[in-house]
Design an enzyme around this catalytic site. Structure first.
Site, PDB file in Angstrom:
ATOM      1  N   GLU A  66      -3.214  -3.638   2.980  1.00  0.00           N
ATOM      2  CA  GLU A  66      -3.092  -2.321   3.586  1.00  0.00           C
ATOM      3  C   GLU A  66      -2.687  -2.392   5.058  1.00  0.00           C
ATOM      4  O   GLU A  66      -1.769  -1.704   5.471  1.00  0.00           O
ATOM      5  CB  GLU A  66      -4.409  -1.557   3.435  1.00  0.00           C
ATOM      6  CG  GLU A  66      -4.321  -0.116   3.898  1.00  0.00           C
ATOM      7  CD  GLU A  66      -5.556   0.678   3.527  1.00  0.00           C
ATOM      8  OE1 GLU A  66      -6.023   1.462   4.362  1.00  0.00           O
ATOM      9  OE2 GLU A  66      -6.055   0.516   2.397  1.00  0.00           O
ATOM     10  N   ARG A 100      -1.434   6.020   0.790  1.00  0.00           N
ATOM     11  CA  ARG A 100      -1.463   5.150   1.970  1.00  0.00           C
ATOM     12  C   ARG A 100      -0.062   4.854   2.481  1.00  0.00           C
ATOM     13  O   ARG A 100       0.228   3.753   2.954  1.00  0.00           O
ATOM     14  CB  ARG A 100      -2.186   3.826   1.667  1.00  0.00           C
ATOM     15  CG  ARG A 100      -3.607   3.964   1.183  1.00  0.00           C
ATOM     16  CD  ARG A 100      -4.532   4.537   2.265  1.00  0.00           C
ATOM     17  NE  ARG A 100      -5.900   4.586   1.776  1.00  0.00           N
ATOM     18  CZ  ARG A 100      -6.423   5.611   1.102  1.00  0.00           C
ATOM     19  NH1 ARG A 100      -5.677   6.672   0.857  1.00  0.00           N
ATOM     20  NH2 ARG A 100      -7.677   5.583   0.694  1.00  0.00           N
ATOM     21  N   SER A 109     -10.689  -1.619   5.064  1.00  0.00           N
ATOM     22  CA  SER A 109     -10.147  -1.990   3.759  1.00  0.00           C
ATOM     23  C   SER A 109      -8.883  -2.818   3.935  1.00  0.00           C
ATOM     24  O   SER A 109      -7.915  -2.348   4.535  1.00  0.00           O
ATOM     25  CB  SER A 109      -9.834  -0.745   2.931  1.00  0.00           C
ATOM     26  OG  SER A 109     -11.006   0.009   2.712  1.00  0.00           O
TER      27      SER A 109
END
Length: 351
Positions: free
Chosen positions: A347, A177, A251
């Site tokens: 995130e 990520r 998320s």
């Protein structure tokens, strides 16, 4: 190209949170980009490139930024062999529409990344991933406009003019990520297009428990690419709220990667837990599992709550502010840390 002033942010955020952009515009080609970069310099206002607004949380109040909505389109096959196809795709293309198109073309590589909201240009920034797949495994190169070029001859741009650069997969420094675009190259580039390599091979079921379970339950032994795409869409729809109905950014926390010793200790207490081995030293632990086993699934934190079907998702219940989100985030991180000794990391980016 029209540049607007004092534009409400909520309509450009899937979380429906934020104040106002000082300036806002849309770009459809490189000339638009050059014009908007010049405008930003003249107004001494930083640029912010806006895709689908699905992985961003905007602050409250007035933001002193020039928001640039990426609308550069394009889908060009630049190489086609018996084994693979290389495709150059405009940064403003809708990601899931591209996934759908390549699946229809029987090209493997994107199918596990179905139904992820956002645009093509955002995929290398975030190194988008799901169900065991990461977009870095398909990216050949990224075409980008250098907003802050070198000004000294020894740095490769003697005139100091803005220029287009090609970044290889290696140049992007992809990690979980993560990429160079979130660190040393943050604010330096405007992504114009991404070139991907997709393969002409027999599709395989993603190595992910929920996906394997889907095919077992539906008695599908040799799924087509479209079967896999439909499975991913079904699973995501079961677990993730549609931001059009329930504002969210998907998320909210990254899955922490910990030493194997930490994972082994947790396994002794939670024998049924499903963790994922990264290598001989590290293990990935689902953040949603940590949050759920901390007793937080479905819990409300004022105007923000944890989604009752997926502990990894925070939802905007009733006109929440950015401050409400930050407060909820900090409380969740604190509770998980106290229970498991693991610090969660968010995130989405907060602007």
């Amino acid at each position: 190209m029209v540049i607007q002033e004092n534009v409400d942010i909520k309509g450009y955020s899937t979380f429906k949170i934020g104040g106002k952009f000082k300036y806002f515009t849309e770009v459809e080609n490189i000339n638009d980009i050059k014009e908007v970069v010049l405008f930003g310099k003249e107004k001494n206002t930083p640029l912010f490139i806006l895709g689908g607004g699905s992985n961003i949380i905007f602050s409250d109040g007035d933001l002193n930024i020039l928001a640039v909505k990426m609308e550069i389109k394009g889908f060009e096959i630049i190489k086609d062999t018996n084994e693979y196809t290389d495709i150059k795709i405009g940064a403003g293309e809708n990601w899931d529409k591209i996934v759908e198109k390549t699946v229809f073309m029987n090209l493997c590589g994107f199918e596990a990344l179905s139904a992820i909201p956002g645009t093509v240009g955002a995929t290398p920034i975030q190194n988008v991933g799901a169900y065991g797949a990461e977009v870095k495994d398909t990216i050949l190169e990224v075409e980008a406009f250098n907003v802050k070029p070198a000004s000294h001859p020894s740095q490769g741009n003697a005139g100091g003019d803005n220029k287009i650069e090609i970044l290889s997969n290696e140049d992007c420094k992809f990690e979980y990520r993560d990429s160079i675009f979130k660190h040393e190259a943050k604010g330096k580039y405007i992504i114009i297009s991404v070139t991907y390599r997709l393969y002409k091979k027999r599709p395989t079921i993603p190595d992910y428990p929920g996906v394997k379970k889907y095919f077992i339950e539906n008695n599908i032994n040799n799924p087509s690419l479209n079967d896999i795409r439909e499975a991913i869409i079904y699973i995501r729809n079961e677990k993730l709220p549609n931001p059009k109905d329930i504002p969210n950014v998907g998320s909210f926390f990254k899955n922490p990667i910990v030493d194997n010793s930490v994972a082994s200790s947790l396994k002794k207490k939670f024998s049924n837990a499903k963790f994922f081995k990264v290598d001989e030293y590290l293990t990935k632990i689902p953040a949603g599992w940590l949050i759920e086993n901390a007793g937080l699934k479905g819990k409300s934190f004022g105007k923000v709550s944890i989604y009752d079907k997926n502990a990894l998702v925070l939802v905007n219940k009733e006109n929440a502010t950015c401050a409400d989100v930050i407060s909820a985030r900090d409380e969740i991180i604190k509770i998980v840390k106290e229970k498991f000794g693991i610090t969660l990391e968010q995130e989405p980016e907060i602007i």
